[in-house]
Enzyme design. Structure first.
Site, short mmCIF file in Angstrom:
data_model
loop_
_atom_site.label_atom_id
_atom_site.label_comp_id
_atom_site.label_asym_id
_atom_site.label_seq_id
_atom_site.Cartn_x
_atom_site.Cartn_y
_atom_site.Cartn_z
CB CYS A 78 35.40 23.76 49.79
SG CYS A 78 36.47 22.52 49.01
CG HIS B 210 37.75 23.15 54.21
ND1 HIS B 210 36.37 23.14 54.16
CD2 HIS B 210 38.18 22.50 53.10
CE1 HIS B 210 35.97 22.50 53.07
NE2 HIS B 210 37.06 22.11 52.41
#
Length: 498
Positions: free
Chosen positions: A338, A439
């Site tokens: 991310c 994630h």
């Protein structure tokens, strides 16, 4: 609260870090074993360790873990108010899973108390409508007797009174001062609140429980509240909820095959992505703060960041960025998740000021992947199921939680069947630089094992067996171990009284 529902339970703590989250998870798993449907709930949480539910709602990861302990899929009704600190005395405010604004610390209770209480009551109503026979298992926040905040309390004793919950007070003996913590907390309760406390739980006790017998007798004689249990030291079962607690963690493993360095940058978020590696016996994680030497690990991971541009600036100012570039150029493998992936790119642009910086700006990235990121639009929140392409073809699941759109150079290899979710590039000596928005990537056992085996190959080590389970199986085993200890060491009967 409906008459058909069992009386709610609430876990309070004498301080932050007392162990409320894990004790709440333990209660949820114990009740599930007894045939009850536990409903975990924390009215307001402050954390950058987040989860995205099936409907695209954002919630604290600790409430997701409690939902798994209760045998439920997490939903944002279990954590209707989430505050995500941005490091400048401001927090992003999440109500009902969606971002609703930015709050300054000095104005939070003035501006956000009434909307927050409304969101909490809505979350409670949604849970009780979906599971009318379920038992709410509530978690408090910090200390319940912060005198300057009691009038605007959203998630401790106001909620306990509202629901007439039976409360368990948890105190951490590991940090010292446990008698003062307990007596001080109980003495600051208002008369209407004191009857809610049904018992005391001593947490993280080292040694034989008999050594605390005198302390138990003293507490019961001087407070009138029974000590329902003494939980042993189980801190290594789960990583901490708060990123600040990572600083207190000490390596527990000796020699291992691999060492992976994780950059603990100031705005670290979603460090639960590293839980699957914490569980790998063949490696150890070494958390590195800005200013500490990178060394020569087998791989470096840049986790998520709540303030990507500020964390990138921190890396540049302390020399860590130059160390990481040199490491990759010498054949070191790097994984960015991310915000960590965004930092690996060539440039990051924030034309709308979404990153919370003082001015709209563009910044050069680390230049390890040919990526251009622009922070704009709305936050991307969704669970994902896709097909992984590298380092092996395997199904992948996880979630997206980010601002920004990232554009790769033509020819950069996609990590999965979604060409916008992540990329990889080969490096010297068999190394790789990998970036992903997914994630939970490391929760996928086959992918994790294939990536680790590439690192082992670089070291000249034999590969590990290619039949790993997803991390969810290991997490469930840990929850069972936690519940086993809770049932062994805690007398629940007074807490479960109607």
């Amino acid at each position: 609260m409906t008459g058909a529902s069992p009386r709610p339970l609430m876990v309070l703590g004498t301080s932050s870090g007392a162990g409320k989250s894990l004790m709440t998870a333990a209660l949820c798993r114990v009740l599930q074993r007894r045939g009850e449907q536990a409903l975990p709930f924390k009215g307001q949480n402050m954390s950058n360790n987040a989860w995205v539910d099936a409907d695209g709602g954002e919630m604290a990861y600790s409430q997701a873990m409690q939902a798994w302990a209760a045998g439920l899929e997490p939903c944002c009704s279990m954590n209707p108010v989430l505050l995500k600190p941005r490091g400048d005395s401001t927090s992003e405010v999440i109500h009902g899973g969606q971002s609703v604004g930015i709050a300054r610390a000095e104005h939070y209770y003035r501006d956000w108390f009434r909307p927050g209480w409304k969101a909490i009551r809505t979350g409670l109503m949604q849970l009780q409508q979906q599971w009318p026979q379920g038992r709410l298992v509530l978690e408090g926040a910090g200390s319940p007797v912060e005198v300057n905040l009691q009038r605007r309390d959203l998630t401790n004793l106001r909620l306990a009174q509202y629901l007439r919950a039976n409360c368990l007070l948890v105190a951490d003996i590991e940090r010292g001062g446990v008698f003062a913590q307990i007596v001080g907390t109980l003495s600051l309760l208002r008369p209407v609140e004191s009857p809610l406390i049904k018992g005391i739980l001593i947490n993280r006790f080292r040694g034989r429980r008999e050594l605390f017998d005198e302390g138990r007798r003293w507490l019961e004689a001087n407070t009138g509240v029974p000590v329902l249990g003494v939980m042993p030291w189980l801190n290594e079962l789960f990583p901490p909820e708060d990123s600040l607690d990572l600083l207190e963690r000490k390596p527990t493993r000796g020699a291992t095959d691999l060492e992976i360095a994780v950059l603990r940058l100031p705005s670290l978020s979603n460090f639960s992505d590293l839980d699957p590696l914490e569980a790998e016996a063949s490696l150890r994680l070494r958390w590195i703060q800005p200013g500490e030497p990178l060394g020569e690990p087998d791989a470096v991971i840049l986790p998520g960041s709540k303030q990507t541009l500020r964390d990138l600036e921190a890396m540049n100012s302390c020399g860590l960025a130059d160390q990481l570039r040199a490491y990759a150029q010498a054949g070191g493998s790097v994984l960015g998740i991310c915000g960590g992936m965004q930092m690996l790119g060539r440039s990051l642009s924030d034309p709308e000021g979404l990153e919370g910086t003082d001015q709209r700006c563009s910044q050069n990235g680390l230049g390890l992947l040919p990526l251009e990121t622009t922070f704009s639009g709305t936050k991307r929140l969704s669970q994902r199921s896709i097909d992984g392409l590298w380092p092996m073809e395997t199904p992948l699941s996880g979630f997206e939680l980010h601002y920004g759109t990232t554009i790769p150079d033509a020819g950069l290899q996609p990590l999965s069947s979604d060409p916008g979710l992540g990329w990889w590039a080969p490096g010297p000596k068999g190394s790789s630089v990998v970036g992903t928005y997914l994630h939970g990537l490391l929760d996928n056992g086959p992918w994790r094992r294939a990536w680790l085996n590439r690192l082992r190959e670089q070291r000249g080590l034999q590969p590990l067996a290619n039949d790993p389970k997803n991390h969810s199986a290991h997490r469930d085993l840990l929850l069972d171990r936690l519940a086993d200890a809770f049932e062994q060491h805690v007398n629940l009967a007074p807490l479960l009284q109607p």
